[in-house]
Write a protein that holds these residues in place. Structure first.
Motif, PDB file in Angstrom:
ATOM      1  N   ILE A  53      33.488  -9.559  35.126  1.00 58.72           N
ATOM      2  CA  ILE A  53      33.214 -11.073  35.062  1.00 58.72           C
ATOM      3  C   ILE A  53      33.740 -11.368  33.620  1.00 58.72           C
ATOM      4  N   ARG A  54      33.453 -10.513  32.613  1.00 56.85           N
ATOM      5  CA  ARG A  54      34.081 -10.448  31.397  1.00 56.85           C
ATOM      6  C   ARG A  54      35.566 -10.713  31.248  1.00 56.85           C
ATOM      7  N   ASP A  55      36.045  -9.883  31.904  1.00 59.92           N
ATOM      8  CA  ASP A  55      37.566 -10.051  32.068  1.00 59.92           C
ATOM      9  C   ASP A  55      38.032 -11.503  32.669  1.00 59.92           C
ATOM     10  N   GLU A  56      37.321 -11.865  33.576  1.00 63.79           N
ATOM     11  CA  GLU A  56      37.731 -13.379  34.161  1.00 63.79           C
ATOM     12  C   GLU A  56      37.293 -14.342  33.358  1.00 63.79           C
ATOM     13  N   LEU A  57      36.243 -14.137  32.757  1.00 58.57           N
ATOM     14  CA  LEU A  57      35.865 -15.340  31.639  1.00 58.57           C
ATOM     15  C   LEU A  57      37.029 -15.484  30.639  1.00 58.57           C
ATOM     16  N   ALA A  58      37.486 -14.258  30.244  1.00 55.99           N
ATOM     17  CA  ALA A  58      38.536 -14.365  29.035  1.00 55.99           C
ATOM     18  C   ALA A  58      39.814 -15.042  29.290  1.00 55.99           C
ATOM     19  N   LYS A  59      39.969 -15.164  30.960  1.00 54.38           N
ATOM     20  CA  LYS A  59      41.090 -15.751  31.186  1.00 54.38           C
ATOM     21  C   LYS A  59      41.362 -17.239  31.642  1.00 54.38           C
ATOM     22  N   THR A  60      39.886 -17.596  31.303  1.00 56.68           N
ATOM     23  CA  THR A  60      39.616 -19.175  31.810  1.00 56.68           C
ATOM     24  C   THR A  60      40.647 -20.188  31.126  1.00 56.68           C
ATOM     25  N   LYS A  61      41.432 -21.088  31.977  1.00 53.93           N
ATOM     26  CA  LYS A  61      42.177 -22.037  31.454  1.00 53.93           C
ATOM     27  C   LYS A  61      41.971 -23.131  32.461  1.00 53.93           C
ATOM     28  N   ASP A  62      41.679 -24.436  31.915  1.00 53.32           N
ATOM     29  CA  ASP A  62      41.879 -25.904  32.615  1.00 53.32           C
ATOM     30  C   ASP A  62      40.578 -25.881  33.320  1.00 53.32           C
ATOM     31  N   GLY A 106      24.249 -10.725  19.509  1.00 51.04           N
ATOM     32  CA  GLY A 106      25.728 -10.432  19.649  1.00 51.04           C
ATOM     33  C   GLY A 106      25.829  -9.123  19.684  1.00 51.04           C
ATOM     34  N   ASP A 107      25.411  -8.023  18.877  1.00 49.88           N
ATOM     35  CA  ASP A 107      25.623  -6.770  18.972  1.00 49.88           C
ATOM     36  C   ASP A 107      24.930  -5.931  20.196  1.00 49.88           C
ATOM     37  N   ILE A 108      23.819  -6.690  20.625  1.00 45.04           N
ATOM     38  CA  ILE A 108      23.044  -6.122  22.071  1.00 45.04           C
ATOM     39  C   ILE A 108      23.862  -6.300  23.367  1.00 45.04           C
ATOM     40  N   VAL A 109      24.578  -7.627  23.205  1.00 42.26           N
ATOM     41  CA  VAL A 109      25.511  -7.755  24.416  1.00 42.26           C
ATOM     42  C   VAL A 109      26.597  -7.191  24.467  1.00 42.26           C
ATOM     43  N   ARG A 110      27.162  -7.096  23.282  1.00 44.52           N
ATOM     44  CA  ARG A 110      28.335  -6.062  23.093  1.00 44.52           C
ATOM     45  C   ARG A 110      28.223  -4.652  23.397  1.00 44.52           C
ATOM     46  N   ASN A 111      27.165  -4.269  22.936  1.00 47.20           N
ATOM     47  CA  ASN A 111      27.069  -2.595  23.248  1.00 47.20           C
ATOM     48  C   ASN A 111      26.785  -2.478  24.734  1.00 47.20           C
ATOM     49  N   ALA A 112      26.018  -3.502  25.312  1.00 45.70           N
ATOM     50  CA  ALA A 112      25.696  -3.275  26.744  1.00 45.70           C
ATOM     51  C   ALA A 112      26.588  -3.606  27.507  1.00 45.70           C
ATOM     52  N   LYS A 113      27.787  -4.337  27.070  1.00 46.33           N
ATOM     53  CA  LYS A 113      29.080  -4.784  27.918  1.00 46.33           C
ATOM     54  C   LYS A 113      28.456  -5.751  28.968  1.00 46.33           C
ATOM     55  N   VAL A 114      27.707  -6.696  28.527  1.00 41.29           N
ATOM     56  CA  VAL A 114      27.242  -7.737  29.499  1.00 41.29           C
ATOM     57  C   VAL A 114      27.654  -9.219  28.946  1.00 41.29           C
ATOM     58  N   PRO A 115      28.651  -9.773  29.611  1.00 38.57           N
ATOM     59  CA  PRO A 115      29.153 -11.036  29.106  1.00 38.57           C
ATOM     60  C   PRO A 115      28.046 -12.219  29.047  1.00 38.57           C
ATOM     61  N   LEU A 134      30.995 -17.420  13.875  1.00 38.89           N
ATOM     62  CA  LEU A 134      30.764 -16.025  13.818  1.00 38.89           C
ATOM     63  C   LEU A 134      30.288 -15.268  15.174  1.00 38.89           C
ATOM     64  N   VAL A 135      29.681 -16.405  15.963  1.00 39.09           N
ATOM     65  CA  VAL A 135      28.992 -16.064  17.380  1.00 39.09           C
ATOM     66  C   VAL A 135      29.883 -15.343  18.132  1.00 39.09           C
ATOM     67  N   THR A 136      31.101 -15.529  18.115  1.00 37.91           N
ATOM     68  CA  THR A 136      32.199 -15.015  19.037  1.00 37.91           C
ATOM     69  C   THR A 136      33.208 -14.152  18.383  1.00 37.91           C
ATOM     70  N   LEU A 137      33.448 -14.168  16.903  1.00 32.38           N
ATOM     71  CA  LEU A 137      34.251 -13.286  16.336  1.00 32.38           C
ATOM     72  C   LEU A 137      33.888 -11.921  16.391  1.00 32.38           C
ATOM     73  N   ASN A 138      35.071 -11.191  16.835  1.00 35.45           N
ATOM     74  CA  ASN A 138      35.136  -9.880  17.021  1.00 35.45           C
ATOM     75  C   ASN A 138      34.195  -9.333  18.047  1.00 35.45           C
ATOM     76  N   ASN A 139      33.617 -10.177  18.921  1.00 36.73           N
ATOM     77  CA  ASN A 139      32.622  -9.807  20.155  1.00 36.73           C
ATOM     78  C   ASN A 139      33.658 -10.371  21.327  1.00 36.73           C
ATOM     79  N   ASP A 140      34.039  -9.379  22.120  1.00 34.21           N
ATOM     80  CA  ASP A 140      34.884  -9.469  23.371  1.00 34.21           C
ATOM     81  C   ASP A 140      33.896  -9.689  24.259  1.00 34.21           C
ATOM     82  N   PHE A 141      32.566  -9.804  24.241  1.00 30.79           N
ATOM     83  CA  PHE A 141      31.553 -10.142  25.455  1.00 30.79           C
ATOM     84  C   PHE A 141      30.910 -11.336  24.999  1.00 30.79           C
ATOM     85  N   TYR A 142      31.207 -12.251  24.208  1.00 27.70           N
ATOM     86  CA  TYR A 142      30.663 -13.415  23.797  1.00 27.70           C
ATOM     87  C   TYR A 142      31.839 -14.449  23.829  1.00 27.70           C
ATOM     88  N   PHE A 143      31.251 -15.756  24.690  1.00 26.95           N
ATOM     89  CA  PHE A 143      32.136 -16.659  25.033  1.00 26.95           C
ATOM     90  C   PHE A 143      31.437 -18.016  24.572  1.00 26.95           C
TER      91      PHE A 143
END
Length: 397
Positions: free
Chosen positions: A347-356, A126-135, A145-154
């Motif tokens: 890519i991260r920004d678009e993942l966060a918008k995923t709907k349906d 978790g910390d590695i992908v968040r710090n590297a900003k890789v979704p 806890l996998v995704t909690l407080n981690n904007d780069f984990y889905f």
């Protein structure tokens, strides 16, 4: 002339040695990383995969990789570029999982990552992908806890608070259980977390703070569960909830039946691997668990395509986590398409918008934490096969 011939010979030997030692990117490991390559170089976009290919969780990792590879075969391009998978073995180990994620972001320069089977392994990265900003998109890692407080984990699966509630409701409403015992794999974050959510929900359903009559622990790799089962049996529960890895769970159930314990034993999604039935044999007949997808109940047009292509490719029925691995890949491609770029932050920004989003294992809408809001499926082992019983929607529980 002799001196010139000698120098030419040396050059040829060195050239041959370097060529022979080179490894393709798909075989990169934490010990032997491939050369640095940007995520989108020329006509290629690279997506990393870190899964347990070896070790205690290898059976689960193999199932997810099957789905990822099938999706890559069916959808090999995005934005007019070839998609290359870079698969790294995290060896079912938390330290190795962190190393694998670091390899993918630092050396392989991937645009996005898929993984891992096992919540503990995902959390280690978790910390590695968040710090590297890789979704990063998990397929079946269900601990919150996998995704909690981690904007780069889905993730494309539901989470344990829902799964624990589903199984508590099954125990209370379908089995009529008023007293439950817990046997948990205490070294496994997934098992401990899921057990906690089951306990909380079961106490609420029964209205009895003392409805959990026994709790026993074991560690990953244990093979003798006599002490735990003796303790639980003495408490006379109506049901045993025993979420854990497929190998240990099958052995535990087998030993329970050999000791004459006949009460229902129920669990979670990790049981749905061929090894669970191979090890447990007749003793796991009738066991019930929650999971993500049922081949008997295809949900979308993508479900139908996935099932047809998987059966053609592998000549067998897919596990639920295989469908989720497939979905993690096509969801990333969809985000890249929407972003119009292989830039990880876009890519991260678009993942966060995923709907349906129409996936193989169902319709995916990601909430504010990056978690999928989806149905759960309940299956039973019947005649040596995982058999569909019911579908539970989030609002039903």
């Amino acid at each position: 002339m002799k001196k010139l011939s000698f120098l030419l010979a040396i050059v040829l030997i060195l050239s041959f040695s370097l060529t022979a030692c080179a490894k393709p990117a798909e075989q990169a490991t934490a010990e032997t990383p491939a050369a640095e390559t940007p995520a989108a170089e020329g006509d290629t976009i690279r997506i990393g995969v870190f899964e347990p290919i070896t070790g205690a969780n290898a059976g689960g990792g193999a199932l997810e990789v099957e789905g990822i590879k099938l999706a890559n075969k069916l959808y090999p391009e995005v934005l007019g570029k070839k998609v290359e998978l870079v698969i790294v073995d995290n060896k079912s180990d938390k330290v190795e999982a962190a190393n694998a994620a670091a390899l993918l972001v630092e050396k392989e320069k991937v645009a996005a990552i898929i993984g891992s089977w096992g919540s503990s392994l995902s959390m280690a990265a978790g910390d590695i992908v968040r710090n590297a900003k890789v979704p990063t998109v998990g397929a079946s890692c269900t601990n919150p806890l996998v995704t909690l407080n981690n904007d780069f984990y889905f993730r494309v699966c539901f989470i344990d608070p829902f799964q624990g509630t589903v199984m508590a409701n099954y125990a209370f409403n379908k089995l009529g259980a008023k007293k439950a015992a817990i046997i948990q794999e205490v070294s496994n974050d997934y098992s401990v977390g899921l057990a906690k959510f089951f306990v909380d929900s079961f106490k609420a359903l029964t209205g009895d703070e003392n409805s959990i009559v026994a709790t026993s622990n074991y560690n990953t790799g244990d093979q003798d569960f006599t002490a735990q089962l003796t303790n639980v049996s003495a408490a006379k529960p109506d049901v045993i909830f025993a979420p854990g890895n497929f190998t240990e769970s099958a052995l535990l159930i087998k030993q329970a039946r050999q000791l004459g314990i006949t009460v229902p034993i129920i669990g979670g999604d990790t049981w749905e691997t061929p090894e669970f039935i191979d090890i447990g044999q007749a003793d796991v007949e009738g066991t019930v668990f929650s999971t993500f997808f049922a081949t008997e109940k295809p949900i979308t047009a993508e479900s139908e395509k996935f099932l047809a292509e998987y059966r053609k490719e592998y000549n067998k029925e897919p596990a639920a986590v295989t469908a989720l691995g497939y979905d993690a890949y096509i969801l990333i491609l969809d985000a890249i398409e929407r972003a119009g770029s292989a830039d990880p932050i876009k890519i991260r920004d678009e993942l966060a918008k995923t709907k349906d989003f129409m996936g193989a294992a169902g319709v995916i809408t990601l909430d504010e934490n990056g978690d999928a809001v989806k149905d759960a499926v309940i299956k039973v082992v019947k005649d040596g096969k995982f058999t569909y019983m019911d579908t539970v929607k989030p609002e039903m529980k």
